[in-house]
Structures are given as structure tokens and as C-alpha cells.
Design a protein around this motif. Structure first.
Motif, PDB file in Angstrom:
ATOM      1  N   PRO A  53       3.485   4.456   2.033  1.00 34.04           N
ATOM      2  CA  PRO A  53       3.344   3.868   2.904  1.00 34.04           C
ATOM      3  C   PRO A  53       1.776   2.945   3.199  1.00 34.04           C
ATOM      4  O   PRO A  53       1.828   2.141   4.161  1.00 34.04           O
ATOM      5  CB  PRO A  53       3.856   5.734   3.884  1.00 34.04           C
ATOM      6  CG  PRO A  53       4.731   6.479   3.052  1.00 34.04           C
ATOM      7  CD  PRO A  53       3.919   5.944   1.982  1.00 34.04           C
ATOM      8  N   GLU A  54       1.045   4.038   2.584  1.00 33.68           N
ATOM      9  CA  GLU A  54      -0.426   2.405   2.647  1.00 33.68           C
ATOM     10  C   GLU A  54      -0.279   1.337   2.371  1.00 33.68           C
ATOM     11  O   GLU A  54      -0.618   0.176   2.526  1.00 33.68           O
ATOM     12  CB  GLU A  54      -1.171   3.327   1.362  1.00 33.68           C
ATOM     13  CG  GLU A  54      -1.706   4.725   2.388  1.00 33.68           C
ATOM     14  CD  GLU A  54      -2.923   5.267   1.561  1.00 33.68           C
ATOM     15  OE1 GLU A  54      -2.625   5.535   0.378  1.00 33.68           O
ATOM     16  OE2 GLU A  54      -3.638   6.526   2.307  1.00 33.68           O
ATOM     17  N   MET A  55       0.809   1.520   0.554  1.00 36.53           N
ATOM     18  CA  MET A  55       1.132   0.072   0.077  1.00 36.53           C
ATOM     19  C   MET A  55       1.957  -0.793   1.106  1.00 36.53           C
ATOM     20  O   MET A  55       1.574  -2.010   1.308  1.00 36.53           O
ATOM     21  CB  MET A  55       2.108   0.680  -1.479  1.00 36.53           C
ATOM     22  CG  MET A  55       2.660  -0.139  -2.099  1.00 36.53           C
ATOM     23  SD  MET A  55       3.252  -0.414  -3.035  1.00 36.53           S
ATOM     24  CE  MET A  55       2.900   0.441  -4.183  1.00 36.53           C
ATOM     25  N   ALA A  56       2.740  -0.272   2.008  1.00 36.38           N
ATOM     26  CA  ALA A  56       4.219  -1.170   2.397  1.00 36.38           C
ATOM     27  C   ALA A  56       3.313  -1.443   3.583  1.00 36.38           C
ATOM     28  O   ALA A  56       3.429  -2.655   4.541  1.00 36.38           O
ATOM     29  CB  ALA A  56       5.250  -0.018   3.371  1.00 36.38           C
ATOM     30  N   ARG A  57       2.207  -1.348   4.108  1.00 35.56           N
ATOM     31  CA  ARG A  57       1.519  -1.429   5.172  1.00 35.56           C
ATOM     32  C   ARG A  57      -0.035  -2.748   5.151  1.00 35.56           C
ATOM     33  O   ARG A  57       0.604  -3.335   5.511  1.00 35.56           O
ATOM     34  CB  ARG A  57       0.414  -0.018   6.218  1.00 35.56           C
ATOM     35  CG  ARG A  57       1.576   0.695   7.443  1.00 35.56           C
ATOM     36  CD  ARG A  57       0.407   1.496   7.814  1.00 35.56           C
ATOM     37  NE  ARG A  57       0.349   2.548   6.887  1.00 35.56           N
ATOM     38  CZ  ARG A  57       0.145   3.486   6.732  1.00 35.56           C
ATOM     39  NH1 ARG A  57       1.775   4.129   7.347  1.00 35.56           N
ATOM     40  NH2 ARG A  57       0.003   4.429   5.785  1.00 35.56           N
ATOM     41  N   GLN A  58      -0.391  -2.428   3.539  1.00 35.48           N
ATOM     42  CA  GLN A  58      -1.568  -3.027   3.356  1.00 35.48           C
ATOM     43  C   GLN A  58      -1.271  -4.363   2.276  1.00 35.48           C
ATOM     44  O   GLN A  58      -2.138  -5.684   2.419  1.00 35.48           O
ATOM     45  CB  GLN A  58      -2.306  -2.528   2.450  1.00 35.48           C
ATOM     46  CG  GLN A  58      -3.158  -0.978   3.345  1.00 35.48           C
ATOM     47  CD  GLN A  58      -3.794  -0.235   2.565  1.00 35.48           C
ATOM     48  OE1 GLN A  58      -4.600  -0.675   1.392  1.00 35.48           O
ATOM     49  NE2 GLN A  58      -3.688   1.219   2.885  1.00 35.48           N
ATOM     50  N   ALA A  59      -0.150  -4.193   1.646  1.00 37.97           N
ATOM     51  CA  ALA A  59       0.071  -5.414   1.023  1.00 37.97           C
ATOM     52  C   ALA A  59       1.108  -6.187   1.295  1.00 37.97           C
ATOM     53  O   ALA A  59       1.527  -6.326   1.758  1.00 37.97           O
ATOM     54  CB  ALA A  59       1.005  -4.813  -0.630  1.00 37.97           C
ATOM     55  N   ASP A  60       0.464  -7.815   0.806  1.00 38.10           N
ATOM     56  CA  ASP A  60       1.796  -8.738   0.710  1.00 38.10           C
ATOM     57  C   ASP A  60       2.348  -8.980   0.647  1.00 38.10           C
ATOM     58  O   ASP A  60       3.531  -9.249   0.831  1.00 38.10           O
ATOM     59  CB  ASP A  60       0.357 -10.170   1.147  1.00 38.10           C
ATOM     60  CG  ASP A  60      -1.125 -10.109   1.692  1.00 38.10           C
ATOM     61  OD1 ASP A  60      -0.866  -9.991   3.065  1.00 38.10           O
ATOM     62  OD2 ASP A  60      -2.375  -9.928   0.878  1.00 38.10           O
ATOM     63  N   LEU A  61       2.458  -8.636  -0.948  1.00 35.70           N
ATOM     64  CA  LEU A  61       3.650  -8.582  -1.434  1.00 35.70           C
ATOM     65  C   LEU A  61       3.956  -7.351  -2.829  1.00 35.70           C
ATOM     66  O   LEU A  61       3.136  -6.697  -2.663  1.00 35.70           O
ATOM     67  CB  LEU A  61       3.790  -9.574  -2.875  1.00 35.70           C
ATOM     68  CG  LEU A  61       4.716 -10.021  -3.848  1.00 35.70           C
ATOM     69  CD1 LEU A  61       5.464 -10.222  -3.341  1.00 35.70           C
ATOM     70  CD2 LEU A  61       4.298 -11.157  -4.832  1.00 35.70           C
ATOM     71  N   ILE A  62       4.302  -6.773  -2.803  1.00 36.20           N
ATOM     72  CA  ILE A  62       5.350  -6.290  -3.434  1.00 36.20           C
ATOM     73  C   ILE A  62       6.013  -6.006  -4.834  1.00 36.20           C
ATOM     74  O   ILE A  62       7.189  -6.824  -4.469  1.00 36.20           O
ATOM     75  CB  ILE A  62       6.042  -4.576  -2.809  1.00 36.20           C
ATOM     76  CG1 ILE A  62       4.897  -4.182  -2.107  1.00 36.20           C
ATOM     77  CG2 ILE A  62       6.339  -3.468  -3.207  1.00 36.20           C
ATOM     78  CD1 ILE A  62       5.314  -2.717  -0.974  1.00 36.20           C
ATOM     79  N   ILE A  63       5.898  -6.280  -5.730  1.00 41.62           N
ATOM     80  CA  ILE A  63       6.256  -6.311  -7.171  1.00 41.62           C
ATOM     81  C   ILE A  63       7.177  -4.613  -7.420  1.00 41.62           C
ATOM     82  O   ILE A  63       6.241  -4.118  -8.593  1.00 41.62           O
ATOM     83  CB  ILE A  63       5.435  -7.022  -8.391  1.00 41.62           C
ATOM     84  CG1 ILE A  63       5.434  -8.479  -7.716  1.00 41.62           C
ATOM     85  CG2 ILE A  63       6.279  -7.809  -9.165  1.00 41.62           C
ATOM     86  CD1 ILE A  63       3.932  -8.597  -8.370  1.00 41.62           C
ATOM     87  N   PRO A  64       8.203  -4.813  -7.336  1.00 41.31           N
ATOM     88  CA  PRO A  64       9.159  -3.591  -8.072  1.00 41.31           C
ATOM     89  C   PRO A  64       9.298  -4.505 -10.280  1.00 41.31           C
ATOM     90  O   PRO A  64       9.361  -4.968 -10.451  1.00 41.31           O
ATOM     91  CB  PRO A  64      10.148  -3.530  -7.465  1.00 41.31           C
ATOM     92  CG  PRO A  64      10.423  -4.347  -6.589  1.00 41.31           C
ATOM     93  CD  PRO A  64       9.089  -5.646  -6.839  1.00 41.31           C
ATOM     94  N   VAL A  65       8.800  -2.945 -10.590  1.00 44.92           N
ATOM     95  CA  VAL A  65       8.825  -3.923 -11.829  1.00 44.92           C
ATOM     96  C   VAL A  65      10.390  -2.671 -12.841  1.00 44.92           C
ATOM     97  O   VAL A  65       9.801  -1.728 -12.980  1.00 44.92           O
ATOM     98  CB  VAL A  65       7.851  -3.591 -13.072  1.00 44.92           C
ATOM     99  CG1 VAL A  65       8.207  -3.725 -14.967  1.00 44.92           C
ATOM    100  CG2 VAL A  65       6.642  -4.081 -12.542  1.00 44.92           C
ATOM    101  N   GLY A  66      11.684  -3.246 -12.955  1.00 37.94           N
ATOM    102  CA  GLY A  66      12.314  -2.310 -13.102  1.00 37.94           C
ATOM    103  C   GLY A  66      14.175  -2.696 -13.287  1.00 37.94           C
ATOM    104  O   GLY A  66      14.102  -4.246 -13.228  1.00 37.94           O
ATOM    105  N   GLY A  67      14.947  -2.246 -13.056  1.00 33.64           N
ATOM    106  CA  GLY A  67      15.711  -2.635 -12.669  1.00 33.64           C
ATOM    107  C   GLY A  67      17.033  -3.323 -11.109  1.00 33.64           C
ATOM    108  O   GLY A  67      15.616  -2.678 -11.041  1.00 33.64           O
TER     109      GLY A  67
END
Length: 293
Positions: free
Chosen positions: A62-76
Motif C-alpha cells: 500500500p505504501e508503494m502504491a501511494r508513493q511510487a510513480d512507476l512500479i516494475i514487477p520482475v517475473g512472469g
């Protein structure tokens, strides 16, 4: 490995990273991504502890979702979908590094992380908005289960071979009563997943539509139906024999169904913005992933 651009060259101030920690190849790609991002004046947030990050960079989702301009998932694609479902309420932006099998959603390949990621961080990318589905199970007037899906919501048989009997309604209008192994309600994003293997059509990702796909219907005349994404879908579990059914969202969350349960499926008010490298071509992606000529 990574370049050192001038201050302010990054389009993003805060970037979150999510990964599947048990896979050595994923961790190698994560290391390369972090190495690129450290070359910019970017604040990093990590979904869990790792030697690559300081204690102050570890964040809850939740903190990441509120603060990040971009999220990078690494996986499939599974990692990408799981991230999207958890973060969709915050209308975040995602671009994925593919370490899975097909990789319809994750554009960055492990052998081109630096070459692909640097232009994106500098603002050279395409944006594509995707919608999600919301599903709930109603039993005797009470909501017992709720979930979101980027790909699909599936009502399906479970541990026995016996077919299900289902009734489908769209916007309160009766569509059909039929016997089958289940029914898929898919977004355009999910139209290249389970729905495709069940005989459904491929929808262009930005289409404002969804598709109802029967799974192994007893009558061959039952076919997939494409409807508006604003449609309200109700699937009722019927039959005289004990029910052996579940509803599953994106193959990740599921709930056991009983006779007369109603699965209500609606378009979510939340959307997801997927970033693609410049030059992204969806038809090239289909040719490559599906083996077209």
C-alpha cells in the motif's frame, strides 16, 4: 553498466520494485534493473528485504502504491497480474521485466534490460490503459466473497467430472441456461489467456468490451459472446445434484460455490496504466507469442 544522466533526466521520482524471490533468474534480472535505476536520481522502494536495498527502501505494497510513480514487477505474467490487482485502486503505472513463459504483459526481456529500461526512465514510452473486473459472490442476499481480475473471472467445476448447470444474465436480461464445465468472463487483456484456449476471440487490448466464453459446453451451438465492458453480468449456479463449483479470479483467488449462488461481475472503476517501450507493436507480439507466420 548504467549511464549517469544529468539531474532531473529521469521522468520518475519514485519507482517501486516487486519480484518473485525464489527464482535465481528473477534475482539476476532484479540486480540488473537496480543497477540501471541507481544511475538516476530516483528513490527506490522494494517490496521485501534484499541486499540490494537499504532498510529505508523496504516498503509495504500500500505504501508503494501511494508513493511510487512507476512500479516494475520482475517475473512472469503471474507476477505482473498479482501486482496489478493489488495496486489498481491507486491507478498506478506498471512496466514488467519478463522472466516467465509467454510474457504478454511484461515487455522488458532479460537480455535487453539496460537498452529497454533507460529510454523508458527518460520518458520515451507509450501508455496503454487497461480495465479490470470486480466479482462478488451473493448467497441468500449476502456478499461472501469479492475479488478483482485483470485477465478473467471464471466459474468452473472443481474436483468432479460432472458438468455444471449455469444461468447467465446480462444487464438483468436472461441469456441462456446451459450445461458445461464453466464460463469465463474475460477482459481484452485476458483474451489471450484462458479465454483463448477455450475458443474465445482475441480482443485488442484497449477495446471497451469483454467476452463471455463457455468452457466445454454440452451443446456445440453455445459460443463466445462479446459485449460492452459496461455490461452487468450475473451467473447463477443451478442444478439438482450437489454443486461442485468455484469462482476464480486470474487463477489466483478462488471461492467455493453452492447451489443458487450468484456471481456478479462488473467493470471496475479503477484502471491500470501499462507502459510499453516506444515502437511497441501488439500484432508483432501476437505473431511472436502465438507462432503466427
Amino acid at each position: 553498466m548504467s549511464q549517469s544522466p544529468s539531474p532531473g533526466h529521469s521522468r520518475f521520482e519514485t519507482i517501486g520494485l516487486i519480484w518473485k524471490n525464489s527464482d535465481p533468474e528473477v534475482l539476476q534480472s532484479l540486480h540488473e534493473v537496480v543497477e540501471v535505476l541507481r544511475g538516476y536520481s530516483i528513490r527506490l522502494l522494494a517490496a521485501e528485504q534484499h541486499d540490494l536495498f537499504s532498510a529505508g527502501e523496504v516498503s509495504t505494497l500500500p505504501e508503494m502504491a501511494r508513493q511510487a510513480d512507476l512500479i516494475i514487477p520482475v517475473g512472469g505474467d503471474g507476477t505482473f497480474i498479482q501486482t496489478a490487482r493489488h495496486l489498481s485502486a491507486f491507478s498506478g503505472k506498471l512496466i514488467g521485466v519478463n522472466q516467465g513463459h509467454l510474457g504478454f504483459l511484461a515487455d522488458i526481456q532479460p537480455d535487453s534490460i539496460e537498452a529497454t529500461l533507460n529510454p523508458v526512465i527518460q520518458g520515451q514510452y507509450l501508455e496503454e490503459e487497461r480495465f479490470l473486473l470486480e466479482a462478488k459472490v451473493i448467497r441468500n442476499g449476502k456478499t461472501l466473497f469479492e475479488c478483482k481480475a485483470l485477465n478473467d473471472v471464471v466459474v468452473h467445476k472443481w474436483s468432479h467430472i460432472r458438468m455444471l448447470q449455469l444461468e447467465t444474465y446480462v444487464n438483468g436480461v436472461f441469456v441462456h441456461h446451459y450445461r458445461s464445465d464453466g464460463q469465463i468472463v474475460s477482459t481484452p487483456t485476458g483474451s489471450t489467456a484462458y479465454a483463448l484456449s477455450a475458443g474465445g476471440p482475441i480482443l485488442y487490448p484497449t477495446m471497451d468490451a469483454m467476452v463471455l466464453v463457455p468452457i466445454c459446453p454440452h451443446r456445440l451451438s453455445h459460443r463466445a459472446i462479446t459485449i460492452s465492458s459496461d455490461s452487468k453480468i450475473d451467473i447463477k449456479v443451478c442444478g439438482k445434484t450437489p454443486v461442485n463449483a468455484r469462482v476464480t479470479c486470474d487463477g489466483q483467488d478462488d471461492f467455493e460455490l453452492c447451489k443458487n449462488d450468484i456471481v456478479k461481475i462488473r467493470k471496475s472503476p479503477h484502471t491500470l496504466t501499462i507502459l510499453h517501450p516506444e515502437g511497441h507493436d501488439h500484432f508483432h507480439l501476437l505473431r511472436d507469442k502465438l507462432g503466427w507466420g
